[in-house]
Each structure stands twice: as structure tokens, then as C-alpha cells.
Enzyme design. Structure first.
Site, PDB file in Angstrom:
ATOM      1  N   ASP A  10       0.873  -1.171   0.000  1.00 37.71           N
ATOM      2  CA  ASP A  10       0.000   0.000   0.000  1.00 37.71           C
ATOM      3  C   ASP A  10       0.910   1.221   0.000  1.00 37.71           C
ATOM      4  O   ASP A  10       2.118   1.115   0.221  1.00 37.71           O
ATOM      5  CB  ASP A  10      -0.891  -0.012   1.259  1.00 37.71           C
ATOM      6  CG  ASP A  10      -1.774   1.230   1.327  1.00 37.71           C
ATOM      7  OD1 ASP A  10      -2.425   1.545   0.314  1.00 37.71           O
ATOM      8  OD2 ASP A  10      -1.789   1.909   2.364  1.00 37.71           O
ATOM      9  N   SER A  11       0.303   2.381  -0.196  1.00 35.81           N
ATOM     10  CA  SER A  11       1.087   3.616  -0.143  1.00 35.81           C
ATOM     11  C   SER A  11       1.564   3.916   1.281  1.00 35.81           C
ATOM     12  O   SER A  11       2.463   4.732   1.466  1.00 35.81           O
ATOM     13  CB  SER A  11       0.228   4.771  -0.657  1.00 35.81           C
ATOM     14  OG  SER A  11      -0.991   4.813   0.064  1.00 35.81           O
ATOM     15  N   TYR A  42      -0.706   8.351  -2.609  1.00 32.76           N
ATOM     16  CA  TYR A  42      -0.808   8.019  -4.028  1.00 32.76           C
ATOM     17  C   TYR A  42      -2.058   8.690  -4.640  1.00 32.76           C
ATOM     18  O   TYR A  42      -2.115   8.912  -5.831  1.00 32.76           O
ATOM     19  CB  TYR A  42      -0.966   6.508  -4.231  1.00 32.76           C
ATOM     20  CG  TYR A  42       0.282   5.663  -4.056  1.00 32.76           C
ATOM     21  CD1 TYR A  42       1.505   6.200  -3.627  1.00 32.76           C
ATOM     22  CD2 TYR A  42       0.228   4.297  -4.345  1.00 32.76           C
ATOM     23  CE1 TYR A  42       2.621   5.387  -3.479  1.00 32.76           C
ATOM     24  CE2 TYR A  42       1.349   3.485  -4.213  1.00 32.76           C
ATOM     25  CZ  TYR A  42       2.540   4.030  -3.772  1.00 32.76           C
ATOM     26  OH  TYR A  42       3.639   3.224  -3.640  1.00 32.76           O
ATOM     27  N   GLY A  43      -3.019   8.943  -3.778  1.00 30.18           N
ATOM     28  CA  GLY A  43      -4.338   9.370  -4.256  1.00 30.18           C
ATOM     29  C   GLY A  43      -4.368  10.676  -5.011  1.00 30.18           C
ATOM     30  O   GLY A  43      -5.312  10.948  -5.755  1.00 30.18           O
ATOM     31  N   CYS A  73      -3.807  -1.158  -1.931  1.00 29.00           N
ATOM     32  CA  CYS A  73      -4.130   0.259  -2.159  1.00 29.00           C
ATOM     33  C   CYS A  73      -5.177   0.378  -3.271  1.00 29.00           C
ATOM     34  O   CYS A  73      -4.975  -0.135  -4.377  1.00 29.00           O
ATOM     35  CB  CYS A  73      -2.848   0.979  -2.567  1.00 29.00           C
ATOM     36  SG  CYS A  73      -3.081   2.712  -2.937  1.00 29.00           S
ATOM     37  N   ASN A  74      -6.269   1.069  -2.969  1.00 28.06           N
ATOM     38  CA  ASN A  74      -7.317   1.251  -3.986  1.00 28.06           C
ATOM     39  C   ASN A  74      -6.795   2.047  -5.177  1.00 28.06           C
ATOM     40  O   ASN A  74      -7.097   1.728  -6.327  1.00 28.06           O
ATOM     41  CB  ASN A  74      -8.507   1.997  -3.381  1.00 28.06           C
ATOM     42  CG  ASN A  74      -9.325   1.125  -2.464  1.00 28.06           C
ATOM     43  OD1 ASN A  74     -10.378   0.633  -2.825  1.00 28.06           O
ATOM     44  ND2 ASN A  74      -8.830   0.910  -1.255  1.00 28.06           N
ATOM     45  N   THR A  75      -6.026   3.098  -4.893  1.00 29.17           N
ATOM     46  CA  THR A  75      -5.542   3.950  -5.979  1.00 29.17           C
ATOM     47  C   THR A  75      -4.625   3.160  -6.905  1.00 29.17           C
ATOM     48  O   THR A  75      -4.750   3.231  -8.131  1.00 29.17           O
ATOM     49  CB  THR A  75      -4.793   5.169  -5.401  1.00 29.17           C
ATOM     50  OG1 THR A  75      -5.599   5.777  -4.395  1.00 29.17           O
ATOM     51  CG2 THR A  75      -4.487   6.182  -6.477  1.00 29.17           C
ATOM     52  N   GLU A 151      -5.477   9.043   9.649  1.00 30.14           N
ATOM     53  CA  GLU A 151      -4.119   8.876  10.188  1.00 30.14           C
ATOM     54  C   GLU A 151      -3.949   9.633  11.499  1.00 30.14           C
ATOM     55  O   GLU A 151      -3.111   9.286  12.329  1.00 30.14           O
ATOM     56  CB  GLU A 151      -3.082   9.337   9.152  1.00 30.14           C
ATOM     57  CG  GLU A 151      -3.099   8.423   7.943  1.00 30.14           C
ATOM     58  CD  GLU A 151      -1.826   8.428   7.122  1.00 30.14           C
ATOM     59  OE1 GLU A 151      -0.885   9.175   7.455  1.00 30.14           O
ATOM     60  OE2 GLU A 151      -1.776   7.673   6.145  1.00 30.14           O
ATOM     61  N   CYS A 183     -11.352   3.149  -0.193  1.00 25.56           N
ATOM     62  CA  CYS A 183     -10.001   3.578   0.183  1.00 25.56           C
ATOM     63  C   CYS A 183      -9.628   2.833   1.457  1.00 25.56           C
ATOM     64  O   CYS A 183     -10.480   2.631   2.334  1.00 25.56           O
ATOM     65  CB  CYS A 183      -9.990   5.084   0.429  1.00 25.56           C
ATOM     66  SG  CYS A 183      -8.444   5.707   1.104  1.00 25.56           S
ATOM     67  N   THR A 184      -8.367   2.451   1.525  1.00 30.95           N
ATOM     68  CA  THR A 184      -7.890   1.670   2.663  1.00 30.95           C
ATOM     69  C   THR A 184      -8.179   2.320   4.024  1.00 30.95           C
ATOM     70  O   THR A 184      -8.329   1.636   5.021  1.00 30.95           O
ATOM     71  CB  THR A 184      -6.368   1.511   2.557  1.00 30.95           C
ATOM     72  OG1 THR A 184      -5.800   2.807   2.308  1.00 30.95           O
ATOM     73  CG2 THR A 184      -5.988   0.553   1.465  1.00 30.95           C
ATOM     74  N   HIS A 185      -8.195   3.650   4.044  1.00 29.44           N
ATOM     75  CA  HIS A 185      -8.318   4.367   5.317  1.00 29.44           C
ATOM     76  C   HIS A 185      -9.753   4.474   5.842  1.00 29.44           C
ATOM     77  O   HIS A 185      -9.963   4.704   7.027  1.00 29.44           O
ATOM     78  CB  HIS A 185      -7.777   5.791   5.169  1.00 29.44           C
ATOM     79  CG  HIS A 185      -6.295   5.889   5.091  1.00 29.44           C
ATOM     80  ND1 HIS A 185      -5.558   5.288   4.100  1.00 29.44           N
ATOM     81  CD2 HIS A 185      -5.411   6.543   5.884  1.00 29.44           C
ATOM     82  CE1 HIS A 185      -4.278   5.562   4.287  1.00 29.44           C
ATOM     83  NE2 HIS A 185      -4.159   6.315   5.356  1.00 29.44           N
TER      84      HIS A 185
HETATM   85  N1  DGL Z   1      -4.019   3.716   0.171  1.00 26.14           N
HETATM   86  C1  DGL Z   1      -4.693   4.739  -0.591  1.00 26.14           C
HETATM   87  C2  DGL Z   1      -5.949   4.152  -1.244  1.00 26.14           C
HETATM   88  O1  DGL Z   1      -6.496   3.164  -0.803  1.00 26.14           O
HETATM   89  C3  DGL Z   1      -5.058   5.930   0.273  1.00 26.14           C
HETATM   90  C4  DGL Z   1      -3.888   6.770   0.687  1.00 26.14           C
HETATM   91  C5  DGL Z   1      -3.182   7.421  -0.477  1.00 26.14           C
HETATM   92  O2  DGL Z   1      -3.739   8.363  -1.104  1.00 26.14           O
HETATM   93  O3  DGL Z   1      -2.090   6.987  -0.769  1.00 26.14           O
HETATM   94  O4  DGL Z   1      -6.399   4.676  -2.229  1.00 26.14           O
END
Ligand code: DGL
Length: 264
Positions: A10-11, A42-43, A73-75, A151, A183-185
Site C-alpha cells: 500500500d502507499s 498516491y491518491g 491500495c485502492n488507488t 491517520e 479507500c484503505t483508510h
Molecule cells: N491507500 C490509498 C488508497 O487506498 C489511500 C492513501 C493514499 O492516497 O495513498 O487509495
């Protein structure tokens, strides 16, 4: 091969919400997790840049000897998955298709999707949902403020509730019945999101259905680890102390050791 680890990247810390579900469902497996904390988020980055980062992360994990890769990571899943699947020699699982499957399985007909700018601009959830159920109406909103709030540990803070109300108002105006936390968060913000959407909207995230897909792939490929207890190792590209501190909330357990590595 069977005893090799599963790679997860993930990012940053967010993918630990996916890792948590993987460990819960597959306790006999070992996991190598990489958080690209030097280059998060990454988003907000371009698809080309995220694809480059995704390859560097994936190649680092492949060099450690993994039997399967999860792009938590979704992105990165949204923009880099087809190319990763083409190039890498191990099976690659992303989080978009499992999330879409969970939304359709829940009976959604009017589905809202929340994600980073990169995920929403890619329209990959929309495409995955329409592939499964063309009649579904999909409405998407990018929520860039959610990642720092998660976070910060402000999952149910007043500020987070207000931000959630702002982001969700256009989706509620569309009478959504299902909301994908793309999104993971976002699972960490569930309380604030639930307060904004009310009790009747089904909230869906990808973690459980991603873990199910991984379990099926391991079983079908006869590469599931033998019974026993797997372990987890965590790598980051910057500031391991912050990852360790924040990460336990995402993983739902203390992170024993976090090692800094260079992957670029
Ligand atoms: N992990 C990213 C996602 O799931 C979220 C955090 C980021 O923007 O890197 O899209």
C-alpha cells in the site's frame, strides 16, 4: 512455494486494514507488507506516477520471494492492476473487484463510491460494478480530507463528522442504498460515515472480500501454506516509528518490528 509469504503493499499504513482481514482469514499464511511511506499519498498523484511506484513496490516484494501479491491500495489497484497482472509472474489480487462484488452481493441498486481523487477519476469502481450488474446506478465522490483524518486517529471526531456530512450530502441526495468505502483508510472512519448516512445504507469495504479471493486463489492453485502459524513482516520506505505508532490502529494489533528499505 506453499510456505512462501504473501506480499501486500500500500502507499502507507492504510493497507493494514486489508492485511488485518487477510491475517484473520488465513492465520497459517505468512505476510510481507510494504508501506511506501516515503511517497504517500498516491491518491493525488498521476496514474503514470502511481503505476511506477506500484511496480517498484511489487518488484521489491517479488525479490523477497512471494507466492502471491495483494495490491491493498485502492488507488494503485485502480490504475496499475492490469499492467501488474501482465508483467508479474505471481498471481495479483487488487481491491476494486472484491469491493464491487461485495456491493453487488449486498443487493445494491443505487451505489455510492468514496475514494481518493485518483481512484474516483479512474472510474474503476464504476466499471467493475457495471461489469457485474449493468443496471446499477453509481455515484462517486472523492474525499481527499479523509486520509489525514484517519491517520490522525480522528475516526469519530466532530470535525470528521462534519467533513463526512459535506462529502456525503450529494450522495444522499441521490438516495443511495449502498456505500463503498473505496479507500484503505475509510474503514477507520466508519462511525463518522455511518452517522452521516444514517442506519439504512449498507456500508461495504473491500477487505473481507479481498481476503476471500486470496483464500480461493491459494486453494485453487494448491499453494495454501500447511497448517501452523504464519508470521508477518513489515517494511516501509520512510519513518518506521510513525508507521509503527499509527499502524496498530489500522492492523488492530501491535506491530512488532518495522524495517526501513529502499525500493526505488
Ligand atoms: N491507500 C490509498 C488508497 O487506498 C489511500 C492513501 C493514499 O492516497 O495513498 O487509495
Amino acid at each position: 512455494m506453499k510456505q512462501q509469504a504473501i506480499g501486500v503493499f500500500d502507499s502507507g499504513v492504510g493497507g493494514l486494514t486489508v492485511c488485518r482481514e487477510l491475517v484473520r482469514r488465513l492465520p497459517q499464511e505468512s505476510f510481507l507488507y510494504l508501506g511506501d511511506t516515503a511517497r504517500v499519498p498516491y491518491g493525488t498523484k498521476s496514474p503514470a506516477m502511481v503505476t511506477q511506484y506500484a511496480f517498484e513496490a511489487a518488484e521489491f516484494l517479488c525479490r523477497q520471494g512471494i507466492k502471491l501479491l495483494v495490491v491493498a491500495c485502492n488507488t494503485a489497484s485502480a490504475v496499475a492492476l492490469p499492467r501488474l497482472r501482465e508483467v508479474l509472474k505471481v498471481p495479483v489480487v487488487g481491491v476494486i473487484e472484491p469491493g464491487a462484488r461485495a456491493a453487488v452481493a449486498g443487493g445494491g441498486r443505487r451505489v455510492g463510491v468514496l475514494g481518493t481523487e485518483g481512484t474516483i477519476n479512474s472510474r474503476s469502481y464504476e466499471q467493475a460494478l457495471h461489469k457485474l450488474a449493468p443496471q446499477i446506478a453509481v455515484f462517486s465522490v472523492a474525499c481527499p480530507l479523509f486520509v489525514p483524518l484517519a491517520e490522525e486517529g480522528w475516526g469519530d471526531h466532530l470535525v470528521t463528522r462534519q467533513v463526512a456530512e459535506e462529502y456525503l450530502a450529494p450522495l444522499l441526495a441521490k438516495n443511495i442504498d449502498t456505500l463503498v468505502l473505496g479507500c484503505t483508510h475509510y474503514p477507520l472512519l466508519e462511525a463518522a460515515i455511518r452517522a452521516a448516512v444514517g442506519p439504512d445504507v449498507l456500508l461495504v469495504d473491500s477487505a473481507a472480500s479481498t481476503a476471500l479471493e486470496v483464500a480461493e486463489l491459494l486453494h485453487n492453485g494448491s499453494i495454501a501454506a500447511d497448517p501452523g502459524c504464519g508470521d508477518q513482516r513489515f517494511y516501509v520506505t520512510d519513518v518506521p516509528t510513525r508507521f509503527k505508532r499509527i499502524g496498530s490502529g489500522f492492523l488492530g494489533a501491535e506491530l512488532q518490528s518495522v524495517e526501513q528499505v529502499h525500493i526505488g
